[in-house]
Design a protein around this motif. Sequence first.
Motif, PDB file in Angstrom:
ATOM      1  N   ILE A   1      98.003  45.165   6.799  1.00 50.48           N
ATOM      2  CA  ILE A   1      98.057  45.066   5.343  1.00 50.48           C
ATOM      3  C   ILE A   1      96.611  45.086   4.857  1.00 50.48           C
ATOM      4  O   ILE A   1      95.788  44.271   5.280  1.00 50.48           O
ATOM      5  N   ILE A   2      96.308  46.074   3.983  1.00 52.23           N
ATOM      6  CA  ILE A   2      94.957  46.163   3.438  1.00 52.23           C
ATOM      7  C   ILE A   2      95.007  45.887   1.942  1.00 52.23           C
ATOM      8  O   ILE A   2      96.049  46.033   1.306  1.00 52.23           O
ATOM      9  N   ASP A   3      93.858  45.489   1.401  1.00 52.87           N
ATOM     10  CA  ASP A   3      93.758  45.192  -0.022  1.00 52.87           C
ATOM     11  C   ASP A   3      92.335  45.487  -0.459  1.00 52.87           C
ATOM     12  O   ASP A   3      91.384  45.110   0.236  1.00 52.87           O
ATOM     13  N   GLY A   4      92.196  46.162  -1.582  1.00 49.23           N
ATOM     14  CA  GLY A   4      90.879  46.456  -2.131  1.00 49.23           C
ATOM     15  C   GLY A   4      90.845  46.123  -3.611  1.00 49.23           C
ATOM     16  O   GLY A   4      90.850  47.035  -4.449  1.00 49.23           O
ATOM     17  N   PRO A   5      90.805  44.839  -3.957  1.00 48.35           N
ATOM     18  CA  PRO A   5      90.912  44.470  -5.372  1.00 48.35           C
ATOM     19  C   PRO A   5      89.749  44.967  -6.236  1.00 48.35           C
ATOM     20  O   PRO A   5      89.935  45.221  -7.417  1.00 48.35           O
ATOM     21  N   THR A   6      88.569  45.142  -5.667  1.00 48.49           N
ATOM     22  CA  THR A   6      87.427  45.591  -6.470  1.00 48.49           C
ATOM     23  C   THR A   6      87.195  47.095  -6.362  1.00 48.49           C
ATOM     24  O   THR A   6      86.366  47.635  -7.074  1.00 48.49           O
ATOM     25  N   THR A   7      87.931  47.776  -5.471  1.00 47.37           N
ATOM     26  CA  THR A   7      87.728  49.217  -5.286  1.00 47.37           C
ATOM     27  C   THR A   7      88.935  50.043  -5.718  1.00 47.37           C
ATOM     28  O   THR A   7      88.952  51.248  -5.519  1.00 47.37           O
ATOM     29  N   GLY A   8      89.950  49.390  -6.279  1.00 47.65           N
ATOM     30  CA  GLY A   8      91.108  50.117  -6.788  1.00 47.65           C
ATOM     31  C   GLY A   8      92.159  50.458  -5.751  1.00 47.65           C
ATOM     32  O   GLY A   8      93.039  51.270  -6.007  1.00 47.65           O
ATOM     33  N   VAL A   9      92.076  49.842  -4.566  1.00 47.06           N
ATOM     34  CA  VAL A   9      93.077  50.092  -3.531  1.00 47.06           C
ATOM     35  C   VAL A   9      94.133  48.991  -3.621  1.00 47.06           C
ATOM     36  O   VAL A   9      93.811  47.814  -3.465  1.00 47.06           O
ATOM     37  N   PRO A  10      95.399  49.345  -3.903  1.00 48.39           N
ATOM     38  CA  PRO A  10      96.424  48.304  -4.002  1.00 48.39           C
ATOM     39  C   PRO A  10      96.763  47.721  -2.637  1.00 48.39           C
ATOM     40  O   PRO A  10      96.531  48.345  -1.603  1.00 48.39           O
ATOM     41  N   ARG A  11      97.298  46.513  -2.644  1.00 50.78           N
ATOM     42  CA  ARG A  11      97.713  45.856  -1.403  1.00 50.78           C
ATOM     43  C   ARG A  11      98.881  46.638  -0.817  1.00 50.78           C
ATOM     44  O   ARG A  11      99.869  46.897  -1.509  1.00 50.78           O
ATOM     45  N   GLN A  12      98.758  47.036   0.459  1.00 52.10           N
ATOM     46  CA  GLN A  12      99.785  47.871   1.069  1.00 52.10           C
ATOM     47  C   GLN A  12      99.659  47.842   2.586  1.00 52.10           C
ATOM     48  O   GLN A  12      98.610  47.496   3.121  1.00 52.10           O
ATOM     49  N   ALA A  13     100.749  48.179   3.246  1.00 51.25           N
ATOM     50  CA  ALA A  13     100.712  48.371   4.695  1.00 51.25           C
ATOM     51  C   ALA A  13     100.086  49.739   4.934  1.00 51.25           C
ATOM     52  O   ALA A  13     100.424  50.708   4.257  1.00 51.25           O
ATOM     53  N   PHE A  14      99.178  49.805   5.902  1.00 53.27           N
ATOM     54  CA  PHE A  14      98.437  51.044   6.120  1.00 53.27           C
ATOM     55  C   PHE A  14      98.223  51.252   7.612  1.00 53.27           C
ATOM     56  O   PHE A  14      97.865  50.312   8.325  1.00 53.27           O
ATOM     57  N   PRO A  15      98.431  52.480   8.113  1.00 55.98           N
ATOM     58  CA  PRO A  15      98.250  52.725   9.561  1.00 55.98           C
ATOM     59  C   PRO A  15      96.772  52.778   9.947  1.00 55.98           C
ATOM     60  O   PRO A  15      95.933  53.257   9.183  1.00 55.98           O
ATOM     61  N   TYR A  16      96.462  52.299  11.150  1.00 51.48           N
ATOM     62  CA  TYR A  16      95.090  52.292  11.645  1.00 51.48           C
ATOM     63  C   TYR A  16      94.529  53.697  11.773  1.00 51.48           C
ATOM     64  O   TYR A  16      93.336  53.915  11.597  1.00 51.48           O
ATOM     65  N   ARG A  17      95.392  54.669  12.074  1.00 48.49           N
ATOM     66  CA  ARG A  17      94.896  56.024  12.293  1.00 48.49           C
ATOM     67  C   ARG A  17      94.374  56.666  11.015  1.00 48.49           C
ATOM     68  O   ARG A  17      93.724  57.703  11.075  1.00 48.49           O
ATOM     69  N   HIS A  18      94.653  56.080   9.848  1.00 48.16           N
ATOM     70  CA  HIS A  18      94.161  56.609   8.577  1.00 48.16           C
ATOM     71  C   HIS A  18      93.047  55.745   7.990  1.00 48.16           C
ATOM     72  O   HIS A  18      92.766  55.840   6.798  1.00 48.16           O
ATOM     73  N   MET A  19      92.447  54.903   8.820  1.00 45.34           N
ATOM     74  CA  MET A  19      91.313  54.098   8.345  1.00 45.34           C
ATOM     75  C   MET A  19      90.243  54.054   9.428  1.00 45.34           C
ATOM     76  O   MET A  19      90.528  54.230  10.610  1.00 45.34           O
ATOM     77  N   THR A  20      89.013  53.847   9.003  1.00 43.84           N
ATOM     78  CA  THR A  20      87.890  53.721   9.918  1.00 43.84           C
ATOM     79  C   THR A  20      87.292  52.331   9.738  1.00 43.84           C
ATOM     80  O   THR A  20      87.067  51.895   8.601  1.00 43.84           O
ATOM     81  N   LEU A  21      87.039  51.646  10.839  1.00 40.86           N
ATOM     82  CA  LEU A  21      86.469  50.305  10.772  1.00 40.86           C
ATOM     83  C   LEU A  21      84.972  50.398  10.472  1.00 40.86           C
ATOM     84  O   LEU A  21      84.259  51.176  11.089  1.00 40.86           O
ATOM     85  N   THR A  22      84.518  49.606   9.513  1.00 45.45           N
ATOM     86  CA  THR A  22      83.090  49.562   9.180  1.00 45.45           C
ATOM     87  C   THR A  22      82.465  48.350   9.865  1.00 45.45           C
ATOM     88  O   THR A  22      83.187  47.478  10.365  1.00 45.45           O
ATOM     89  N   PRO A  23      81.148  48.259   9.884  1.00 47.13           N
ATOM     90  CA  PRO A  23      80.515  47.092  10.513  1.00 47.13           C
ATOM     91  C   PRO A  23      80.637  45.804   9.694  1.00 47.13           C
ATOM     92  O   PRO A  23      80.267  44.733  10.175  1.00 47.13           O
ATOM     93  N   PHE A  24      81.144  45.876   8.475  1.00 48.22           N
ATOM     94  CA  PHE A  24      81.204  44.710   7.597  1.00 48.22           C
ATOM     95  C   PHE A  24      82.477  43.889   7.820  1.00 48.22           C
ATOM     96  O   PHE A  24      83.557  44.446   7.968  1.00 48.22           O
ATOM     97  N   VAL A  25      82.328  42.558   7.811  1.00 46.96           N
ATOM     98  CA  VAL A  25      83.461  41.639   7.967  1.00 46.96           C
ATOM     99  C   VAL A  25      83.301  40.518   6.945  1.00 46.96           C
ATOM    100  O   VAL A  25      82.200  39.987   6.770  1.00 46.96           O
ATOM    101  N   LEU A  26      84.389  40.154   6.280  1.00 48.53           N
ATOM    102  CA  LEU A  26      84.372  38.985   5.398  1.00 48.53           C
ATOM    103  C   LEU A  26      84.533  37.753   6.279  1.00 48.53           C
ATOM    104  O   LEU A  26      85.500  37.640   7.026  1.00 48.53           O
ATOM    105  N   SER A  27      83.581  36.854   6.199  1.00 49.74           N
ATOM    106  CA  SER A  27      83.620  35.680   7.067  1.00 49.74           C
ATOM    107  C   SER A  27      84.622  34.651   6.548  1.00 49.74           C
ATOM    108  O   SER A  27      84.770  34.463   5.344  1.00 49.74           O
ATOM    109  N   LYS A  28      85.329  34.032   7.469  1.00 51.80           N
ATOM    110  CA  LYS A  28      86.252  32.926   7.189  1.00 51.80           C
ATOM    111  C   LYS A  28      87.339  33.297   6.184  1.00 51.80           C
ATOM    112  O   LYS A  28      87.731  32.483   5.347  1.00 51.80           O
TER     113      LYS A  28
END
Length: 138
Positions: A42-69
């Motif tokens: 489940i991904i969510d992008g409240p500040t980038t206009g991406v609605p909360r939704q189930a999303f497959p890993y094959r359509h996303m790329t992991l970035t080096p950034f992580v929200l802590s805690k």
Amino acid sequence: MPAQPSNFKRFVEVGRVVLIKAGPHEGHIAVIAEIIDHNRAIIDGPTTGVPRQAFPYRHMTLTPFVLSKLPRGAGTGVIRKQLEKEQTVEKWNKSAWAQKREAIAKRRSLNDFERFCVMLAKKARRDQVRKTLAKASA
């Protein structure tokens, strides 16, 4: 025999910032809020206009950034506050990766005349560099 240390640093985890590679929100970033299974999160992008939704890993790329805690299953409001607190979107926009994507998009959007102007500017710059180097070596 001791285990070999892994060079791999980007793991699928809650709070990982991802770049969306397909769909209507392609090119936007979002945050993994919850892991569903080995194929989707489940991904969510409240500040980038991406609605909360189930999303497959094959359509996303992991970035080096992580929200802590970030807690598992965090709501949109919690994710928004954490993104603003850690200024993750600003960090992403300043990263070389994002700037390179922006430059490529800008280059692709040029029309024929604008590409011609870029060519002339490159020629003028190249000529100036050549003359300066010739003067310095003489």
